[in-house]
Design a protein around this motif. Structure first.
Motif, PDB file in Angstrom:
ATOM      1  N   MET A 133      80.838  26.139  63.911  1.00 49.55           N
ATOM      2  CA  MET A 133      81.491  26.055  62.610  1.00 49.55           C
ATOM      3  C   MET A 133      81.138  27.260  61.739  1.00 49.55           C
ATOM      4  O   MET A 133      81.971  27.746  60.964  1.00 49.55           O
ATOM      5  CB  MET A 133      81.066  24.754  61.896  1.00 49.55           C
ATOM      6  N   LYS A 134      79.908  27.751  61.896  1.00 48.71           N
ATOM      7  CA  LYS A 134      79.496  28.932  61.130  1.00 48.71           C
ATOM      8  C   LYS A 134      80.293  30.156  61.570  1.00 48.71           C
ATOM      9  O   LYS A 134      80.720  30.977  60.736  1.00 48.71           O
ATOM     10  CB  LYS A 134      78.000  29.164  61.312  1.00 48.71           C
ATOM     11  N   GLN A 135      80.498  30.303  62.876  1.00 50.80           N
ATOM     12  CA  GLN A 135      81.284  31.425  63.377  1.00 50.80           C
ATOM     13  C   GLN A 135      82.731  31.348  62.917  1.00 50.80           C
ATOM     14  O   GLN A 135      83.380  32.376  62.680  1.00 50.80           O
ATOM     15  CB  GLN A 135      81.223  31.456  64.907  1.00 50.80           C
ATOM     16  N   LEU A 136      83.247  30.135  62.767  1.00 53.04           N
ATOM     17  CA  LEU A 136      84.628  29.945  62.313  1.00 53.04           C
ATOM     18  C   LEU A 136      84.754  30.011  60.793  1.00 53.04           C
ATOM     19  O   LEU A 136      85.871  29.953  60.261  1.00 53.04           O
ATOM     20  CB  LEU A 136      85.166  28.597  62.806  1.00 53.04           C
ATOM     21  N   GLY A 137      83.635  30.117  60.089  1.00 55.86           N
ATOM     22  CA  GLY A 137      83.672  30.180  58.632  1.00 55.86           C
ATOM     23  C   GLY A 137      83.995  28.855  57.974  1.00 55.86           C
ATOM     24  O   GLY A 137      84.544  28.827  56.874  1.00 55.86           O
ATOM     25  N   LEU A 138      83.626  27.757  58.618  1.00 54.12           N
ATOM     26  CA  LEU A 138      83.963  26.433  58.105  1.00 54.12           C
ATOM     27  C   LEU A 138      82.769  25.686  57.524  1.00 54.12           C
ATOM     28  O   LEU A 138      82.899  24.518  57.169  1.00 54.12           O
ATOM     29  CB  LEU A 138      84.595  25.583  59.224  1.00 54.12           C
ATOM     30  N   ASN A 140      80.273  24.460  54.758  1.00 55.07           N
ATOM     31  CA  ASN A 140      80.492  24.141  53.343  1.00 55.07           C
ATOM     32  C   ASN A 140      81.981  24.031  53.020  1.00 55.07           C
ATOM     33  O   ASN A 140      82.463  24.512  51.990  1.00 55.07           O
ATOM     34  CB  ASN A 140      79.834  25.170  52.425  1.00 55.07           C
ATOM     35  N   SER A 141      82.717  23.409  53.928  1.00 59.08           N
ATOM     36  CA  SER A 141      84.134  23.142  53.699  1.00 59.08           C
ATOM     37  C   SER A 141      84.497  21.816  54.366  1.00 59.08           C
ATOM     38  O   SER A 141      83.821  21.370  55.301  1.00 59.08           O
ATOM     39  CB  SER A 141      85.013  24.267  54.265  1.00 59.08           C
ATOM     40  N   TYR A 142      85.556  21.198  53.866  1.00 63.96           N
ATOM     41  CA  TYR A 142      86.001  19.946  54.468  1.00 63.96           C
ATOM     42  C   TYR A 142      86.485  20.158  55.901  1.00 63.96           C
ATOM     43  O   TYR A 142      86.410  19.250  56.732  1.00 63.96           O
ATOM     44  CB  TYR A 142      87.114  19.322  53.631  1.00 63.96           C
ATOM     45  N   GLY A 143      86.973  21.363  56.194  1.00 62.70           N
ATOM     46  CA  GLY A 143      87.396  21.654  57.560  1.00 62.70           C
ATOM     47  C   GLY A 143      86.255  21.538  58.546  1.00 62.70           C
ATOM     48  O   GLY A 143      86.444  21.073  59.681  1.00 62.70           O
ATOM     49  N   LEU A 216      75.999  16.001  55.798  1.00 63.10           N
ATOM     50  CA  LEU A 216      74.778  16.522  55.195  1.00 63.10           C
ATOM     51  C   LEU A 216      74.454  17.905  55.746  1.00 63.10           C
ATOM     52  O   LEU A 216      73.968  18.783  55.021  1.00 63.10           O
ATOM     53  CB  LEU A 216      73.620  15.565  55.463  1.00 63.10           C
ATOM     54  N   ILE A 217      74.724  18.127  57.031  1.00 61.12           N
ATOM     55  CA  ILE A 217      74.427  19.410  57.662  1.00 61.12           C
ATOM     56  C   ILE A 217      75.432  20.482  57.240  1.00 61.12           C
ATOM     57  O   ILE A 217      75.067  21.615  56.942  1.00 61.12           O
ATOM     58  CB  ILE A 217      74.417  19.255  59.199  1.00 61.12           C
ATOM     59  N   VAL A 218      76.705  20.123  57.201  1.00 63.81           N
ATOM     60  CA  VAL A 218      77.769  21.105  56.987  1.00 63.81           C
ATOM     61  C   VAL A 218      77.954  21.444  55.513  1.00 63.81           C
ATOM     62  O   VAL A 218      78.162  22.607  55.153  1.00 63.81           O
ATOM     63  CB  VAL A 218      79.094  20.606  57.600  1.00 63.81           C
ATOM     64  N   LEU A 219      77.883  20.444  54.650  1.00 62.80           N
ATOM     65  CA  LEU A 219      78.187  20.647  53.231  1.00 62.80           C
ATOM     66  C   LEU A 219      76.922  21.016  52.459  1.00 62.80           C
ATOM     67  O   LEU A 219      75.890  20.353  52.591  1.00 62.80           O
ATOM     68  CB  LEU A 219      78.817  19.387  52.640  1.00 62.80           C
ATOM     69  N   THR A 220      77.011  22.058  51.663  1.00 62.21           N
ATOM     70  CA  THR A 220      75.885  22.482  50.823  1.00 62.21           C
ATOM     71  C   THR A 220      76.180  22.368  49.336  1.00 62.21           C
ATOM     72  O   THR A 220      75.258  22.332  48.525  1.00 62.21           O
ATOM     73  CB  THR A 220      75.512  23.943  51.150  1.00 62.21           C
ATOM     74  N   ASP A 221      77.443  22.323  48.968  1.00 65.01           N
ATOM     75  CA  ASP A 221      77.848  22.209  47.568  1.00 65.01           C
ATOM     76  C   ASP A 221      77.890  20.734  47.190  1.00 65.01           C
ATOM     77  O   ASP A 221      78.585  19.934  47.826  1.00 65.01           O
ATOM     78  CB  ASP A 221      79.229  22.846  47.374  1.00 65.01           C
ATOM     79  N   GLN A 222      77.137  20.358  46.158  1.00 67.01           N
ATOM     80  CA  GLN A 222      77.067  18.953  45.772  1.00 67.01           C
ATOM     81  C   GLN A 222      78.413  18.395  45.346  1.00 67.01           C
ATOM     82  O   GLN A 222      78.665  17.196  45.494  1.00 67.01           O
ATOM     83  CB  GLN A 222      76.051  18.779  44.645  1.00 67.01           C
ATOM     84  N   GLU A 223      79.300  19.231  44.832  1.00 66.61           N
ATOM     85  CA  GLU A 223      80.613  18.748  44.419  1.00 66.61           C
ATOM     86  C   GLU A 223      81.480  18.357  45.617  1.00 66.61           C
ATOM     87  O   GLU A 223      82.479  17.658  45.457  1.00 66.61           O
ATOM     88  CB  GLU A 223      81.337  19.820  43.594  1.00 66.61           C
ATOM     89  N   GLN A 224      81.107  18.813  46.820  1.00 59.57           N
ATOM     90  CA  GLN A 224      81.855  18.469  48.016  1.00 59.57           C
ATOM     91  C   GLN A 224      81.195  17.350  48.817  1.00 59.57           C
ATOM     92  O   GLN A 224      81.719  16.951  49.855  1.00 59.57           O
ATOM     93  CB  GLN A 224      82.020  19.703  48.909  1.00 59.57           C
ATOM     94  N   TYR A 225      80.082  16.837  48.350  1.00 63.18           N
ATOM     95  CA  TYR A 225      79.379  15.774  49.073  1.00 63.18           C
ATOM     96  C   TYR A 225      80.273  14.549  49.238  1.00 63.18           C
ATOM     97  O   TYR A 225      81.026  14.175  48.335  1.00 63.18           O
ATOM     98  CB  TYR A 225      78.124  15.358  48.320  1.00 63.18           C
TER      99      TYR A 225
END
Length: 278
Positions: A133-138, A140-143, A216-225
């Motif tokens: 997901m990091k390589q794909l740039g996804l 901290n995104s819903y994707g 929890l692993i993918v999302l870092t922005d609290q507004e996207q939790y």
């Protein structure tokens, strides 16, 4: 004869009584959680803890949605869960039907490989999946949350087992009449898969709604939790506010619990049909 009837009646009473007792024990934590969510601040921390609130209040819910922004997290969970459910139904249905009715090279070996993946714990795959997901740039995104859940081995297996019960003669007749594979799938196969699709939709939505580790692993922005992640974050800030925590737990549990209770007949029917047919 009357003695046998009386004995059978007592046996039924004992069985039903035992089932009711087990149901009461299972429901007691949920009922107490609901009761505490309506208690004034600090009341649940008394000893012994009260079973019912002295004065029922909505303050915990109002504070949770008004001050902590839990309404946004609720919307995030809803969007993610619906997206995962719709996408999972599409991909799992197509793959399950292909493994059941379409012939292609290596079909059985590929399916056996997928079944073997069921024994691999999901936690083992999280690190390579996160790097992907990091390589794909996804990240901290819903994707990044939705994409890995769009196809699952269990969903493919469930659809395949049910699709195997569709008569081959029906599909061959449609092909002889000139229908293409996509038309056969949408006009004939999809309506016949309705019971198992309802089951898969409920199962997938519940799993996506309650998922905690991967968001929890993918999302870092609290507004996207999502809601479970936000509730865990809230508990660290309000560790002594038991009543608010219980209100958050009620908001998290009730939607999926209501969905399951409303559709449990279709859920069980689909599971039984999928396990018996084929």
């Amino acid at each position: 004869m009357s003695a046998e009837v009386g004995q059978s009646r007592w046996h039924a009473w004992l069985v039903n009584g035992a089932l009711l007792a087990l149901a009461a024990v299972s429901l007691m934590p949920l009922l107490w959680m609901l009761s505490v969510s309506f208690m004034p601040a600090g009341e649940a921390s008394r000893f012994p803890p009260p079973l019912l609130p002295s004065t029922a209040t909505w303050d915990n819910y109002l504070e949770m949605f008004g001050r902590t922004g839990m309404a946004r997290n609720f919307a995030n969970s809803l969007v993610v869960s619906v997206a995962i459910t719709v996408g999972s139904l599409l991909f799992n249905t197509l793959a399950g039907y292909a493994f059941a009715k379409l012939r292609f090279a290596g079909r059985e070996r590929v399916f056996q490989g997928l079944l073997a993946a069921l024994v691999v714990p999901a936690q083992v795959a999280m690190l390579p999946l996160f790097l992907l997901m990091k390589q794909l740039g996804l990240v901290n995104s819903y994707g990044g949350v939705v994409l890995p859940a769009l196809a699952g081995v269990f969903g493919i297996f469930l659809v395949r087992q049910y699709a195997r019960s569709i008569p081959d003669e029906l599909l061959e007749a449609a092909r002889i009449d000139g229908a293409g594979e996509w038309r056969i799938f949408f006009r004939i196969v999809l309506p016949m898969l309705k019971p198992v699709l309802v089951t898969l939709a409920i199962f997938t939505f519940m799993a996506a709604w309650n998922d905690f580790m991967w968001p929890l692993i993918v999302l870092t922005d609290q507004e996207q939790y999502t809601l479970p992640v936000a509730l865990a974050s809230l508990s660290r800030e309000h560790i002594m506010d038991v009543e608010m925590m219980m209100a958050g737990a009620v908001v998290t549990v009730l939607p999926v619990l209501g969905l399951f209770l409303a559709l449990q007949r279709y859920y069980m029917q689909g599971l039984l049909l999928g396990s018996v047919k084929g």
